[in-house]
Every structure is written in C-alpha cells, then in structure tokens.
Design an enzyme around this catalytic site. Structure first.
Site, PDB file in Angstrom:
ATOM      1  N   CYS A  83      -7.783  71.220  -0.058  1.00  0.00           N
ATOM      2  CA  CYS A  83      -6.827  72.273  -0.228  1.00  0.00           C
ATOM      3  C   CYS A  83      -6.267  71.098  -1.361  1.00  0.00           C
ATOM      4  O   CYS A  83      -6.195  70.444  -1.464  1.00  0.00           O
ATOM      5  CB  CYS A  83      -6.155  72.844   0.173  1.00  0.00           C
ATOM      6  SG  CYS A  83      -4.927  73.901  -0.535  1.00  0.00           S
TER       7      CYS A  83
ATOM      8  N   CYS B 176      -2.941  71.989  -3.016  1.00  0.00           N
ATOM      9  CA  CYS B 176      -1.426  71.317  -2.643  1.00  0.00           C
ATOM     10  C   CYS B 176      -0.720  70.568  -1.594  1.00  0.00           C
ATOM     11  O   CYS B 176       0.241  69.655  -2.359  1.00  0.00           O
ATOM     12  CB  CYS B 176      -1.240  72.802  -1.867  1.00  0.00           C
ATOM     13  SG  CYS B 176      -1.193  72.990  -0.175  1.00  0.00           S
TER      14      CYS B 176
ATOM     15  N   CYS C 243      -1.996  75.579  -4.523  1.00  0.00           N
ATOM     16  CA  CYS C 243      -3.038  75.478  -4.212  1.00  0.00           C
ATOM     17  C   CYS C 243      -3.885  75.190  -5.344  1.00  0.00           C
ATOM     18  O   CYS C 243      -5.704  75.338  -4.711  1.00  0.00           O
ATOM     19  CB  CYS C 243      -3.543  76.225  -2.982  1.00  0.00           C
ATOM     20  SG  CYS C 243      -2.778  76.387  -2.439  1.00  0.00           S
TER      21      CYS C 243
ATOM     22  N   LYS D 264      -6.488  84.357   5.936  1.00  0.00           N
ATOM     23  CA  LYS D 264      -5.413  82.992   5.711  1.00  0.00           C
ATOM     24  C   LYS D 264      -4.224  83.988   4.937  1.00  0.00           C
ATOM     25  O   LYS D 264      -4.377  84.617   3.911  1.00  0.00           O
ATOM     26  CB  LYS D 264      -5.217  82.693   5.084  1.00  0.00           C
ATOM     27  CG  LYS D 264      -3.994  80.666   5.027  1.00  0.00           C
ATOM     28  CD  LYS D 264      -4.126  79.574   4.409  1.00  0.00           C
ATOM     29  CE  LYS D 264      -3.123  79.107   4.346  1.00  0.00           C
ATOM     30  NZ  LYS D 264      -3.475  77.726   3.486  1.00  0.00           N
TER      31      LYS D 264
ATOM     32  N   ARG E  92       4.789  72.516   5.267  1.00  0.00           N
ATOM     33  CA  ARG E  92       4.984  72.020   3.810  1.00  0.00           C
ATOM     34  C   ARG E  92       6.347  70.828   3.881  1.00  0.00           C
ATOM     35  O   ARG E  92       6.480  70.351   3.116  1.00  0.00           O
ATOM     36  CB  ARG E  92       5.775  73.719   3.714  1.00  0.00           C
ATOM     37  CG  ARG E  92       4.267  74.491   2.896  1.00  0.00           C
ATOM     38  CD  ARG E  92       4.213  75.527   2.114  1.00  0.00           C
ATOM     39  NE  ARG E  92       3.557  76.579   3.016  1.00  0.00           N
ATOM     40  CZ  ARG E  92       3.582  77.854   1.662  1.00  0.00           C
ATOM     41  NH1 ARG E  92       4.895  78.698   1.892  1.00  0.00           N
ATOM     42  NH2 ARG E  92       2.559  78.768   2.154  1.00  0.00           N
TER      43      ARG E  92
ATOM     44  N   ARG F 235       3.049  81.629  -2.500  1.00  0.00           N
ATOM     45  CA  ARG F 235       0.944  81.861  -2.578  1.00  0.00           C
ATOM     46  C   ARG F 235       0.791  83.182  -1.923  1.00  0.00           C
ATOM     47  O   ARG F 235      -0.371  83.402  -2.014  1.00  0.00           O
ATOM     48  CB  ARG F 235       0.946  81.035  -1.405  1.00  0.00           C
ATOM     49  CG  ARG F 235       1.608  79.320  -1.424  1.00  0.00           C
ATOM     50  CD  ARG F 235       0.488  78.636  -1.072  1.00  0.00           C
ATOM     51  NE  ARG F 235       0.840  77.180  -0.458  1.00  0.00           N
ATOM     52  CZ  ARG F 235       1.739  76.086  -0.383  1.00  0.00           C
ATOM     53  NH1 ARG F 235       1.151  76.218  -2.360  1.00  0.00           N
ATOM     54  NH2 ARG F 235       1.653  75.131  -0.566  1.00  0.00           N
TER      55      ARG F 235
ATOM     56  N   GLU G 249     -12.336  89.992   3.753  1.00  0.00           N
ATOM     57  CA  GLU G 249     -12.365  88.186   3.587  1.00  0.00           C
ATOM     58  C   GLU G 249     -13.514  87.288   3.754  1.00  0.00           C
ATOM     59  O   GLU G 249     -14.005  86.657   3.939  1.00  0.00           O
ATOM     60  CB  GLU G 249     -11.210  87.534   4.051  1.00  0.00           C
ATOM     61  CG  GLU G 249     -10.419  87.650   2.405  1.00  0.00           C
ATOM     62  CD  GLU G 249     -10.222  86.339   1.164  1.00  0.00           C
ATOM     63  OE1 GLU G 249     -10.814  86.431   1.280  1.00  0.00           O
ATOM     64  OE2 GLU G 249      -9.399  86.958   0.374  1.00  0.00           O
TER      65      GLU G 249
ATOM     66  N   LYS H 211      -5.172  82.877  10.211  1.00  0.00           N
ATOM     67  CA  LYS H 211      -3.980  82.160  10.258  1.00  0.00           C
ATOM     68  C   LYS H 211      -3.381  83.037  10.110  1.00  0.00           C
ATOM     69  O   LYS H 211      -3.226  83.240   8.435  1.00  0.00           O
ATOM     70  CB  LYS H 211      -4.994  80.825   9.710  1.00  0.00           C
ATOM     71  CG  LYS H 211      -3.592  79.905   9.387  1.00  0.00           C
ATOM     72  CD  LYS H 211      -4.051  78.788   8.401  1.00  0.00           C
ATOM     73  CE  LYS H 211      -2.901  77.919   8.284  1.00  0.00           C
ATOM     74  NZ  LYS H 211      -2.900  77.142   6.899  1.00  0.00           N
TER      75      LYS H 211
ATOM     76  N   SER I 253       1.805  75.615  12.555  1.00  0.00           N
ATOM     77  CA  SER I 253       3.101  75.030  12.063  1.00  0.00           C
ATOM     78  C   SER I 253       4.205  75.532  12.967  1.00  0.00           C
ATOM     79  O   SER I 253       5.587  74.783  13.507  1.00  0.00           O
ATOM     80  CB  SER I 253       4.159  74.029  11.061  1.00  0.00           C
ATOM     81  OG  SER I 253       3.587  74.321  10.133  1.00  0.00           O
TER      82      SER I 253
ATOM     83  N   TYR J  43      -0.677  71.971  17.480  1.00  0.00           N
ATOM     84  CA  TYR J  43      -0.484  70.350  17.722  1.00  0.00           C
ATOM     85  C   TYR J  43       0.117  70.759  19.252  1.00  0.00           C
ATOM     86  O   TYR J  43       0.682  69.163  18.947  1.00  0.00           O
ATOM     87  CB  TYR J  43       0.938  70.729  16.717  1.00  0.00           C
ATOM     88  CG  TYR J  43       0.619  71.523  15.294  1.00  0.00           C
ATOM     89  CD1 TYR J  43       0.514  69.817  15.021  1.00  0.00           C
ATOM     90  CD2 TYR J  43       0.680  72.459  14.923  1.00  0.00           C
ATOM     91  CE1 TYR J  43      -0.086  70.468  12.735  1.00  0.00           C
ATOM     92  CE2 TYR J  43       0.208  72.732  13.083  1.00  0.00           C
ATOM     93  CZ  TYR J  43       0.151  71.486  12.148  1.00  0.00           C
ATOM     94  OH  TYR J  43       0.076  72.669  11.627  1.00  0.00           O
TER      95      TYR J  43
HETATM   96  C1  PBG Z   1      -2.858  73.881   2.752  1.00  0.00           C
HETATM   97  C2  PBG Z   1      -2.749  74.103   4.647  1.00  0.00           C
HETATM   98  C3  PBG Z   1      -1.812  74.647   4.767  1.00  0.00           C
HETATM   99  C4  PBG Z   1      -1.826  74.830   6.020  1.00  0.00           C
HETATM  100  C5  PBG Z   1      -2.985  74.485   6.937  1.00  0.00           C
HETATM  101  N1  PBG Z   1      -3.255  74.004   5.445  1.00  0.00           N
HETATM  102  C6  PBG Z   1      -0.145  75.238   3.671  1.00  0.00           C
HETATM  103  C7  PBG Z   1      -0.279  76.201   3.209  1.00  0.00           C
HETATM  104  O1  PBG Z   1      -0.558  76.965   3.254  1.00  0.00           O
HETATM  105  O2  PBG Z   1       0.691  76.481   2.837  1.00  0.00           O
HETATM  106  C8  PBG Z   1      -0.350  75.010   7.590  1.00  0.00           C
HETATM  107  C9  PBG Z   1      -0.499  75.034   8.601  1.00  0.00           C
HETATM  108  C10 PBG Z   1       0.444  74.803   9.580  1.00  0.00           C
HETATM  109  O3  PBG Z   1       1.796  75.422   8.894  1.00  0.00           O
HETATM  110  O4  PBG Z   1       0.531  74.383  10.579  1.00  0.00           O
HETATM  111  N2  PBG Z   1      -3.173  74.904   2.183  1.00  0.00           N
END
Ligand code: PBG
Length: 322
Positions: free
Chosen positions: A120, A122, A130, A195, A205, A217, A233, A248, A274, A313
C-alpha cells in the site's frame, strides 16, 4: 428429538468429552503475526494505542522473528515505516526501502518463516492516502503502476507472498502482470479483497503514522453496510489472479467471512485488526475481562466463521497457549 430423549448437556459433562466433540480447533498454522519495521528508530518503541506491540528497527525485528519462530508460528506480515514520506510514496518501491531491507535481512538469517509484505502507499505518502492524489481525489489508474512497482520490489527482495491492502480497482491484475513479467510467477498474491472503511484501524494509523491528512478512505474501502459488494470484490480479485482472499476487519464481519468461505475454493484470511486488539487490551488492563480466555474465544470464533488464516497481533501469545 424432543426432551427428555435429547439432552445436549450429555456431551458437555467434562473436558474430555467436550474436546472430543469440539468442532473448531485453532492451530499455530492458522496464525500470521503482523510486525512494524521503522527506518527512523533504534531498538524498539512501544505503540501507545496498542500496548504490547512495537515498532522495530531491523535488528529488533530479527530478534522478534526468532521468538516468533520458536513459538511455532509460520508466517509474518510486514509493514514498513519510512524515515521520509512524499506525495508519491517513493519509499514503498525504493530498492533500499525499509521493507525491502527488512525482507532481505530476514532472508539472510534463514528464518523458516513465510514473509508476507503489505502493499500500500499510505504508510509512505506525506498525505497519508493509499494512492496518487489529484486534487481531492485518488487517481485509481495512476496508482496501479506504483502499487505494482512496490509489490515487484518486495518480491525481488525475497517476499514470499505480497498482500495488496489499498483497494484500488485492478490492482491484483497489475501486480500479477508485473510479477509475471519479472519471472516471479510463483509469488502468490494475498488480496485484501473485502476491506471495509473501518473505525477499527485507528490504532494502526497511529502505529504507522498513516492517518489521511484530509478526507478519509471511503472512496476506495468498502461501506460497512454492504455484504453483496464483498462477494463482488472477492470474485473480481480471483479473476485477476488472487491466490488467497481476505476479509478485514474480522469481528464485526464474521458473516462476511462465512459467505466468502462458502463461495470460494481458495484459502480465506481474516484480519483481526488493531482496534480489535486495542479493545481487548484496554478492557483487560481495567480488569473487566479474562484476557486469555477472550483472546482464544475471538480467534476460535474467527476460525469457526470460516477463516483458514488469521492475522492477529495476539498471534504470538496465542501460539504459546495452544
Ligand atoms: C494499509 C493498511 C491498513 C491496515 C492494514 N494495511 C490501514 C488502513 O487501511 O488504514 C490496518 C490494519 C490494522 O488496523 O490492524 N492500507
């Protein structure tokens, strides 16, 4: 069969019986551990919004890989944090970018780990978006070239799987072509296919310093209200050459995981993101939940919903408990 002939409690009488009839068993092979590697730090630095998770220098990352391997985990996914960010996210596809260096270092140490790299822009762009920003919009097709360059440079550095997380249309095709043209046809693509534009990415982030400087986004990530669109998708990514598809976040989207699992024949991954991690940690630190039980319940439920692979995690600790 009516009660009293039917008594479901019969099979719950003791732990041996319960194990015998258990339907879902989490194993170490199911887990993928996410790691942040930063060009800007020495040693490691705890992420405030994700207590227990760290940004690592390459040296610290190698030590962490040792622990991960010893815990019996087979795969990691790497996120890079460059020293300098710019409008085109050049650090993402620099030959000596942080992620490329990290992959080469892990390979050099011959850790028996599957190295997955997140693709990515970002984490690498000054504006935190992104893709290529034109005015207030993200230019889809101009971004594809840069994503393909990023995936290619990661694979050339030795990544075993590349994982596009950007949600641009056509990125799996662009990446597949770039890899094939470079004779990297055997490097698989794990696509973040469904996603969602989720509030659950907040702590990530902070970890990666990748919050968008303006806007959000929602023009590329999916609306949390949509289910059929996730199937579209996924179908599209498979047509473009994805080898593994991902849903996700995980917890608020267990229904989507199930539907994707029922629709496709490829492995399905789910990302326990996260914000899901942070909710458990902050609740546990206030003593209001049984942390270990909750973590195992969450991971088992994601697997029960249909995920073959779980990015989490909590993977390192869970591997110890399994
Ligand atoms: C990058 C990306 C993100 C995550 C994984 N790859 C952040 C986003 O899309 O803003 C999030 C992973 C997480 O929250 O643990 N684009």
């Amino acid at each position: 069969m009516p009660f009293p002939t039917e008594r479901p409690r019969r099979l719950r009488e003791n732990a041996r019986l319960r194990d015998l009839v258990g339907e879902t068993v989490l194993t170490r092979n199911d887990l993928i551990y996410p790691l942040f590697v930063s060009e800007a730090i020495q040693g490691s630095e705890e992420i405030a919004s994700m207590p227990g998770q760290y940004r690592h220098s390459i040296d610290s990352l190698l030590k962490q890989c040792e622990l991960i391997m010893k815990a019996g985990i087979k795969a990691i996914i790497l996120f890079g944090i460059p020293r300098e960010k710019d409008a085109l996210g050049r650090g993402a596809y620099a030959e000596n970018g942080i992620i490329q260096k990290a992959v080469r270092s892990i390979k050099q140490e011959k850790f028996p780990l599957v190295i997955i790299t997140d693709v990515c822009l970002c984490e690498y762009t000054s504006h935190g978006h992104c893709g290529v920003v034109k005015g207030e919009r993200i230019d889809n097709d101009a971004t594809l070239e840069l994503l393909a360059a990023a995936a290619l440079s990661q694979a050339q550095a030795g990544a075993d799987i590349v994982a596009p997380s950007d949600m641009m249309d056509g990125r799996v095709q662009a990446i597949r072509r770039a890899l094939d043209d470079a004779r990297l046809e055997s490097v698989p693509i794990m696509a973040y296919s469904a996603k969602y534009a989720s509030a659950f990415y907040g702590p990530f982030r902070e970890a990666a310093g990748s919050a968008p400087q303006f806007g959000d986004r929602r023009s590329h990530q999916m609306n949390p209200a949509n289910r059929r669109e996730a199937l579209r998708e996924v179908t599209q990514d498979l047509c473009e050459g994805a080898d593994i598809v991902m849903v996700k976040p995980a917890l608020a989207y267990l229904d989507v995981i199930r539907e994707v699992r029922d629709m496709v024949n490829v492995p399905v991954a789910a990302y326990n993101v996260s914000g899901e991690y942070a909710m458990v940690e902050f609740a546990a630190s206030h003593g209001v939940i049984d942390r270990q039980r909750m973590i195992m319940e969450i991971l088992t439920a994601i697997k029960r919903a249909g995920a073959d692979l779980i990015l989490s995690y909590h993977a390192l600790e869970a591997a110890d408990w399994i």
